[in-house]
Motif scaffolding. Structure first.
Motif, PDB file in Angstrom:
ATOM      1  N   UNK A 164       0.839  -1.195   0.000  1.00  0.00           N
ATOM      2  CA  UNK A 164       0.000   0.000   0.000  1.00  0.00           C
ATOM      3  C   UNK A 164       0.873   1.244   0.000  1.00  0.00           C
ATOM      4  N   UNK A 165       1.698   1.355   1.019  1.00  0.00           N
ATOM      5  CA  UNK A 165       2.511   2.544   1.189  1.00  0.00           C
ATOM      6  C   UNK A 165       3.660   2.219   2.128  1.00  0.00           C
ATOM      7  N   UNK A 166       4.736   2.947   1.982  1.00  0.00           N
ATOM      8  CA  UNK A 166       5.890   2.730   2.852  1.00  0.00           C
ATOM      9  C   UNK A 166       6.387   4.059   3.395  1.00  0.00           C
ATOM     10  N   UNK A 167       7.265   3.976   4.381  1.00  0.00           N
ATOM     11  CA  UNK A 167       7.866   5.176   4.948  1.00  0.00           C
ATOM     12  C   UNK A 167       9.214   4.819   5.534  1.00  0.00           C
ATOM     13  N   UNK A 168      10.166   5.687   5.359  1.00  0.00           N
ATOM     14  CA  UNK A 168      11.494   5.455   5.922  1.00  0.00           C
ATOM     15  C   UNK A 168      11.606   6.197   7.247  1.00  0.00           C
ATOM     16  N   UNK A 169      12.564   5.778   8.036  1.00  0.00           N
ATOM     17  CA  UNK A 169      12.646   6.290   9.409  1.00  0.00           C
ATOM     18  C   UNK A 169      13.051   7.755   9.483  1.00  0.00           C
ATOM     19  N   UNK A 170      13.506   8.331   8.377  1.00  0.00           N
ATOM     20  CA  UNK A 170      13.869   9.749   8.389  1.00  0.00           C
ATOM     21  C   UNK A 170      12.676  10.646   8.066  1.00  0.00           C
ATOM     22  N   UNK A 171      11.489  10.033   7.972  1.00  0.00           N
ATOM     23  CA  UNK A 171      10.266  10.771   7.700  1.00  0.00           C
ATOM     24  C   UNK A 171       9.273  10.499   8.819  1.00  0.00           C
ATOM     25  N   UNK A 172       8.291  11.392   8.992  1.00  0.00           N
ATOM     26  CA  UNK A 172       7.241  11.120   9.965  1.00  0.00           C
ATOM     27  C   UNK A 172       5.863  11.039   9.326  1.00  0.00           C
ATOM     28  N   UNK A 173       5.787  11.376   8.063  1.00  0.00           N
ATOM     29  CA  UNK A 173       4.491  11.322   7.373  1.00  0.00           C
ATOM     30  C   UNK A 173       4.721  11.125   5.884  1.00  0.00           C
ATOM     31  N   UNK A 174       3.847  10.327   5.311  1.00  0.00           N
ATOM     32  CA  UNK A 174       3.902  10.162   3.865  1.00  0.00           C
ATOM     33  C   UNK A 174       2.492   9.919   3.361  1.00  0.00           C
ATOM     34  N   UNK A 175       2.147  10.588   2.264  1.00  0.00           N
ATOM     35  CA  UNK A 175       0.791  10.475   1.735  1.00  0.00           C
ATOM     36  C   UNK A 175       0.785   9.793   0.392  1.00  0.00           C
ATOM     37  N   UNK A 176      -0.274   8.973   0.207  1.00  0.00           N
ATOM     38  CA  UNK A 176      -0.496   8.357  -1.084  1.00  0.00           C
ATOM     39  C   UNK A 176      -1.894   8.711  -1.535  1.00  0.00           C
ATOM     40  N   UNK A 177      -2.430   7.891  -2.407  1.00  0.00           N
ATOM     41  CA  UNK A 177      -3.784   8.134  -2.861  1.00  0.00           C
ATOM     42  C   UNK A 177      -4.772   7.604  -1.818  1.00  0.00           C
ATOM     43  N   UNK A 178      -5.446   8.468  -1.140  1.00  0.00           N
ATOM     44  CA  UNK A 178      -6.421   8.175  -0.068  1.00  0.00           C
ATOM     45  C   UNK A 178      -5.783   7.563   1.187  1.00  0.00           C
ATOM     46  N   UNK A 179      -4.508   7.325   1.186  1.00  0.00           N
ATOM     47  CA  UNK A 179      -3.848   6.759   2.356  1.00  0.00           C
ATOM     48  C   UNK A 179      -2.713   7.650   2.830  1.00  0.00           C
ATOM     49  N   UNK A 180      -2.537   7.639   4.155  1.00  0.00           N
ATOM     50  CA  UNK A 180      -1.452   8.386   4.778  1.00  0.00           C
ATOM     51  C   UNK A 180      -0.836   7.494   5.841  1.00  0.00           C
ATOM     52  N   UNK A 181       0.466   7.453   5.888  1.00  0.00           N
ATOM     53  CA  UNK A 181       1.158   6.699   6.933  1.00  0.00           C
ATOM     54  C   UNK A 181       1.877   7.708   7.825  1.00  0.00           C
ATOM     55  N   UNK A 182       1.730   7.504   9.119  1.00  0.00           N
ATOM     56  CA  UNK A 182       2.392   8.339  10.110  1.00  0.00           C
ATOM     57  C   UNK A 182       3.340   7.487  10.934  1.00  0.00           C
ATOM     58  N   UNK A 183       4.513   8.020  11.175  1.00  0.00           N
ATOM     59  CA  UNK A 183       5.523   7.319  11.958  1.00  0.00           C
ATOM     60  C   UNK A 183       5.936   8.171  13.140  1.00  0.00           C
ATOM     61  N   UNK A 184       5.819   7.615  14.328  1.00  0.00           N
ATOM     62  CA  UNK A 184       6.259   8.297  15.536  1.00  0.00           C
ATOM     63  C   UNK A 184       7.350   7.438  16.164  1.00  0.00           C
ATOM     64  N   UNK A 185       8.579   7.814  15.914  1.00  0.00           N
ATOM     65  CA  UNK A 185       9.706   7.003  16.377  1.00  0.00           C
ATOM     66  C   UNK A 185       9.895   7.096  17.882  1.00  0.00           C
ATOM     67  N   UNK A 186       9.420   8.184  18.467  1.00  0.00           N
ATOM     68  CA  UNK A 186       9.585   8.376  19.909  1.00  0.00           C
ATOM     69  C   UNK A 186       8.859   7.285  20.687  1.00  0.00           C
ATOM     70  N   UNK A 187       7.652   6.951  20.235  1.00  0.00           N
ATOM     71  CA  UNK A 187       6.873   5.919  20.918  1.00  0.00           C
ATOM     72  C   UNK A 187       6.775   4.644  20.079  1.00  0.00           C
ATOM     73  N   UNK A 188       7.555   4.586  19.014  1.00  0.00           N
ATOM     74  CA  UNK A 188       7.591   3.398  18.163  1.00  0.00           C
ATOM     75  C   UNK A 188       6.191   3.006  17.691  1.00  0.00           C
ATOM     76  N   UNK A 189       5.548   3.949  17.031  1.00  0.00           N
ATOM     77  CA  UNK A 189       4.165   3.762  16.611  1.00  0.00           C
ATOM     78  C   UNK A 189       4.019   4.117  15.140  1.00  0.00           C
ATOM     79  N   UNK A 190       3.237   3.312  14.479  1.00  0.00           N
ATOM     80  CA  UNK A 190       2.975   3.485  13.053  1.00  0.00           C
ATOM     81  C   UNK A 190       1.463   3.460  12.861  1.00  0.00           C
ATOM     82  N   UNK A 191       0.952   4.296  12.000  1.00  0.00           N
ATOM     83  CA  UNK A 191      -0.474   4.259  11.725  1.00  0.00           C
ATOM     84  C   UNK A 191      -0.743   4.429  10.230  1.00  0.00           C
ATOM     85  N   UNK A 192      -1.862   3.867   9.835  1.00  0.00           N
ATOM     86  CA  UNK A 192      -2.330   3.979   8.455  1.00  0.00           C
ATOM     87  C   UNK A 192      -3.687   4.639   8.479  1.00  0.00           C
TER      88      UNK A 192
END
Lengths: 113, 113
Positions: A47-75
């Motif tokens: 669906x979508x990917x994200x590298x650890x040097x980013x905290x947000x990435x958007x695709x078509x209708x989807x967004x991935x968020x990365x919070x490295x502080x609490x080790x959390x990923x969301x779609x």
């Protein structure tokens, strides 16, 4: 040990609403995260990917968020459609590995028409 | 591009038998990874092949073995089948030089009776 887990095993949303699927990971060395969609009887589909040097990435209708502080990923899926019903797998790739993907158990998303 | 193809799609074997599953990677990919996915769970990494050698291995017994051929296709062999080996076996291909997402095949559904 290495593990990727999900907060919610099942999620039901109304068609047209936004969906948020959460995932926790435990290995701070991971540098690449991926969300896959898996429909019944099929293999995981990227669906979508994200590298650890980013905290947000958007695709078509989807967004991935990365919070490295609490080790959390969301779609986030905007305007959820019946075709979005599937199991969603979050996965991490380890810096010390070569494309070895560690999966969580998955969240089953059910869209109510 | 046919993507990742696996054969057979379904298979029924008797406990104690041996099985061979096959995978053809996506064009341009040189790395093949195998995963076992039990019902209701996320895929578990079995092993990975690159340059015809096993490069990484997950926590699976020696009954699970594999091979990669010069054309990058791969086989997964399981000896002395147990009932617990019943699962969806997924093959994923990737390009080691790219550090991008892995592409999955549709899987082989193995049932051990």
């Amino acid at each position: 040990g290495e593990s990727v887990g999900l907060h919610l095993p099942t999620l039901s949303v109304q068609e047209g609403d936004n969906s948020i699927i959460n995932c926790a990971y435990s290995n701070s060395a991971s540098d690449y995260f991926i969300w896959y969609k898996q429909e019944s009887g099929k293999g995981p589909q990227f669906i979508i990917d994200i590298r650890s040097n980013m905290d947000k990435r958007q695709g078509q209708r989807v967004t991935v968020l990365l919070n490295k502080t609490v080790k959390h990923l969301s779609l986030q899926i905007a305007a959820t459609q019946p075709g979005d019903s599937a199991v969603y797998l979050c996965a991490e790739m380890l810096k010390t590995s070569y494309d070895k993907v560690i999966f969580g158990p998955g969240t089953s998303l059910s869209v109510i028409p | 591009d046919a993507g990742v193809t696996q054969s057979p799609t379904h298979l029924i074997k008797t406990r104690g038998q041996q099985v061979t599953l096959r995978c053809s990677p996506k064009s341009g990919h040189d790395t093949v990874s195998w995963y076992q996915q039990a019902l209701g769970q996320g895929p578990q990494f079995i092993f990975q092949y690159y340059e015809e050698e096993e490069r990484q291995r997950g926590n699976f017994p020696d009954r699970f073995s594999g091979h990669q051929f010069p054309n990058y296709s791969s086989e997964l062999n399981v000896n002395a089948l147990l009932l617990g080996d019943s699962a969806l076996y997924l093959c994923a291909s990737s390009w080691t030089g790219g550090r991008t997402e892995a592409f999955f095949g549709q899987g082989t559904r193995l049932t051990v009776v």
